[in-house]
Scaffold this active site. Structure first.
Site, PDB file in Angstrom:
ATOM      1  N   ASN A 232       0.705   9.494   2.616  1.00  0.00           N
ATOM      2  CA  ASN A 232       0.600   8.219   1.901  1.00  0.00           C
ATOM      3  C   ASN A 232      -0.782   7.653   2.181  1.00  0.00           C
ATOM      4  O   ASN A 232      -1.047   7.188   3.292  1.00  0.00           O
ATOM      5  CB  ASN A 232       1.701   7.266   2.396  1.00  0.00           C
ATOM      6  CG  ASN A 232       1.571   5.875   1.832  1.00  0.00           C
ATOM      7  OD1 ASN A 232       0.809   5.640   0.883  1.00  0.00           O
ATOM      8  ND2 ASN A 232       2.311   4.937   2.399  1.00  0.00           N
ATOM      9  N   TRP A 233      -1.626   7.719   1.161  1.00  0.00           N
ATOM     10  CA  TRP A 233      -3.013   7.279   1.363  1.00  0.00           C
ATOM     11  C   TRP A 233      -3.147   5.751   1.418  1.00  0.00           C
ATOM     12  O   TRP A 233      -4.196   5.235   1.770  1.00  0.00           O
ATOM     13  CB  TRP A 233      -3.907   7.842   0.257  1.00  0.00           C
ATOM     14  CG  TRP A 233      -4.368   9.248   0.528  1.00  0.00           C
ATOM     15  CD1 TRP A 233      -3.903  10.086   1.502  1.00  0.00           C
ATOM     16  CD2 TRP A 233      -5.400   9.973  -0.163  1.00  0.00           C
ATOM     17  NE1 TRP A 233      -4.585  11.284   1.450  1.00  0.00           N
ATOM     18  CE2 TRP A 233      -5.499  11.242   0.442  1.00  0.00           C
ATOM     19  CE3 TRP A 233      -6.240   9.672  -1.239  1.00  0.00           C
ATOM     20  CZ2 TRP A 233      -6.415  12.205   0.006  1.00  0.00           C
ATOM     21  CZ3 TRP A 233      -7.149  10.627  -1.684  1.00  0.00           C
ATOM     22  CH2 TRP A 233      -7.231  11.881  -1.061  1.00  0.00           C
ATOM     23  N   LYS A 234      -2.097   5.040   0.987  1.00  0.00           N
ATOM     24  CA  LYS A 234      -2.153   3.567   0.948  1.00  0.00           C
ATOM     25  C   LYS A 234      -3.378   3.128   0.118  1.00  0.00           C
ATOM     26  O   LYS A 234      -3.685   3.792  -0.868  1.00  0.00           O
ATOM     27  CB  LYS A 234      -2.168   3.010   2.377  1.00  0.00           C
ATOM     28  CG  LYS A 234      -1.015   3.600   3.213  1.00  0.00           C
ATOM     29  CD  LYS A 234      -0.814   2.933   4.535  1.00  0.00           C
ATOM     30  CE  LYS A 234       0.381   3.568   5.245  1.00  0.00           C
ATOM     31  NZ  LYS A 234       0.699   2.935   6.519  1.00  0.00           N
TER      32      LYS A 234
ATOM     33  N   HIS B 168       8.225   0.437   0.599  1.00  0.00           N
ATOM     34  CA  HIS B 168       7.419   0.577   1.822  1.00  0.00           C
ATOM     35  C   HIS B 168       7.305  -0.773   2.530  1.00  0.00           C
ATOM     36  O   HIS B 168       7.191  -1.812   1.887  1.00  0.00           O
ATOM     37  CB  HIS B 168       6.034   1.122   1.480  1.00  0.00           C
ATOM     38  CG  HIS B 168       5.287   1.586   2.690  1.00  0.00           C
ATOM     39  ND1 HIS B 168       4.641   0.713   3.533  1.00  0.00           N
ATOM     40  CD2 HIS B 168       5.119   2.820   3.217  1.00  0.00           C
ATOM     41  CE1 HIS B 168       4.105   1.400   4.533  1.00  0.00           C
ATOM     42  NE2 HIS B 168       4.375   2.678   4.359  1.00  0.00           N
TER      43      HIS B 168
ATOM     44  N   GLU C 122       4.922  -2.170   3.957  1.00  0.00           N
ATOM     45  CA  GLU C 122       3.728  -2.965   3.645  1.00  0.00           C
ATOM     46  C   GLU C 122       3.917  -3.742   2.351  1.00  0.00           C
ATOM     47  O   GLU C 122       3.394  -4.847   2.198  1.00  0.00           O
ATOM     48  CB  GLU C 122       2.502  -2.039   3.594  1.00  0.00           C
ATOM     49  CG  GLU C 122       2.092  -1.646   5.015  1.00  0.00           C
ATOM     50  CD  GLU C 122       1.427  -0.291   5.134  1.00  0.00           C
ATOM     51  OE1 GLU C 122       0.996   0.279   4.119  1.00  0.00           O
ATOM     52  OE2 GLU C 122       1.358   0.205   6.279  1.00  0.00           O
TER      53      GLU C 122
ATOM     54  N   GLU D 198      10.847   4.231   8.731  1.00  0.00           N
ATOM     55  CA  GLU D 198       9.531   3.891   9.265  1.00  0.00           C
ATOM     56  C   GLU D 198       9.616   2.562  10.017  1.00  0.00           C
ATOM     57  O   GLU D 198       9.518   1.490   9.397  1.00  0.00           O
ATOM     58  CB  GLU D 198       8.515   3.742   8.130  1.00  0.00           C
ATOM     59  CG  GLU D 198       8.290   4.998   7.329  1.00  0.00           C
ATOM     60  CD  GLU D 198       6.925   4.975   6.639  1.00  0.00           C
ATOM     61  OE1 GLU D 198       6.157   5.912   6.871  1.00  0.00           O
ATOM     62  OE2 GLU D 198       6.626   4.020   5.909  1.00  0.00           O
TER      63      GLU D 198
ATOM     64  N   GLY E 261       0.697   2.796  12.064  1.00  0.00           N
ATOM     65  CA  GLY E 261      -0.717   2.572  12.325  1.00  0.00           C
ATOM     66  C   GLY E 261      -1.034   2.060  13.715  1.00  0.00           C
ATOM     67  O   GLY E 261      -2.140   1.586  13.980  1.00  0.00           O
TER      68      GLY E 261
ATOM     69  N   SER F 196       2.888   6.624  12.836  1.00  0.00           N
ATOM     70  CA  SER F 196       1.998   7.241  13.832  1.00  0.00           C
ATOM     71  C   SER F 196       2.297   8.722  14.079  1.00  0.00           C
ATOM     72  O   SER F 196       2.168   9.207  15.205  1.00  0.00           O
ATOM     73  CB  SER F 196       2.044   6.451  15.149  1.00  0.00           C
ATOM     74  OG  SER F 196       1.546   5.127  14.945  1.00  0.00           O
TER      75      SER F 196
ATOM     76  N   GLY G 214       0.785   8.300   7.227  1.00  0.00           N
ATOM     77  CA  GLY G 214      -0.253   7.431   6.686  1.00  0.00           C
ATOM     78  C   GLY G 214      -1.635   7.896   7.099  1.00  0.00           C
ATOM     79  O   GLY G 214      -2.247   8.764   6.474  1.00  0.00           O
ATOM     80  N   GLY G 215      -2.133   7.338   8.187  1.00  0.00           N
ATOM     81  CA  GLY G 215      -3.511   7.590   8.608  1.00  0.00           C
ATOM     82  C   GLY G 215      -3.877   9.063   8.700  1.00  0.00           C
ATOM     83  O   GLY G 215      -4.971   9.464   8.262  1.00  0.00           O
TER      84      GLY G 215
END
Ligand code: 13P
Length: 248
Positions: A10-12, A93, A95, A163, A169, A208, A229-230
């Site tokens: 997931n590049w966000k 999600h 976020e 999640e 993150g 993470s 994510g990251g």
């Protein structure tokens, strides 16, 4: 029941046309690991270019609107991302829940819209740190699942992702026992809602995940993959997660 592992990125709100070059090595790693499913959610503006660049890789959206069309300035429908080349979308999600005030009811409507338009769905749930500290993680996740999972969900088009918000993150993850507990509870709740179809639904862990911890996290019972994510932003960090999934 054996469920194929799914490693989804997931590049966000990250990435650019230049960054799509990272997907070449991701697609190569995916092709080298046929026992694992690999997918990447990218910003709306990159879906078409990503799908054209790596046609073998499952490219998806990070969100869709719950309606198919209409007067909703700035929004993007499931049919639109499908036409652009998306095969799946993330919905619910944390976020979006935090930044846009989305609810589990919204996630339910978005999942239904995605399915109606032929997209696979990755629906997210997860507690905040305050909720976990208050001993409410299980109940929060159960309630989110109850309100957001469509009645007709099954593994052919639906994936759940757990999640915990405090693990996103931050470099912190729950213990394997905590993950096993929530995933078992999630599976049981799915079974109450959709019966035997629950056995075919993959439940991803997200928060993470890295190449260093992926093998440990993916070995936990009822963890059927990872939402990353990251570490999905570069092939150097994402490919080791695919390889860890393939080694199981
Ligand atoms: P990180 O892997 O950066 O913690 O993000 C997890 C996530 O939110 C994926 O959807």
């Amino acid at each position: 029941m054996a469920r194929r592992k799914l490693v989804a990125g997931n590049w966000k709100m990250n990435g650019s046309r230049a960054a799509l070059a990272e997907l070449d090595a991701v697609a190569a790693a995916a092709n080298a690991a046929p026992q694992v499913d690999v997918a990447m959610a990218v910003p709306f503006t990159l879906i078409a270019a990503a799908a054209e660049r790596v046609p073998d890789l499952s490219i998806g959206a990070e969100d869709v609107h719950e309606r198919d069309s209409g007067a909703h300035t700035g929004c993007v429908s499931a049919g639109m991302v499908k036409e652009a080349g998306a095969r799946f979308t993330i919905v619910g999600h944390s976020e979006r829940r935090a930044d846009q005030g989305e609810t589990s009811q919204d996630a339910w409507a978005k999942a239904a819209a995605a399915h109606r338009n032929g997209l696979h769905v990755i629906l997210c749930c997860g507690e905040t740190e305050a909720e976990r500290n208050a001993g409410r993680a299980e109940r929060v996740v159960q309630a989110q699942i109850e309100k957001s999972v469509p009645d007709n969900a099954d593994g052919s088009w639906f994936t759940l992702a757990y999640e915990p918000r405090w693990a996103i993150g931050t470099g912190r993850t729950p213990t394997v026992e905590e993950i096993a507990s929530i995933h078992a509870i999630a599976r049981a709740k799915l079974r109450m809602l959709i019966g035997d179809a629950a056995d075919g639904v993959r439940i991803l862990y997200g928060g993470s995940v890295t190449g260093d911890n992926a093998a440990t996290l993916l070995a936990v019972e009822n963890v059927d993959g990872a939402l990353v994510g990251g570490a999905s932003l570069t092939a150097a960090k994402f490919v080791p997660i695919i390889e860890a999934a393939a080694g199981l």
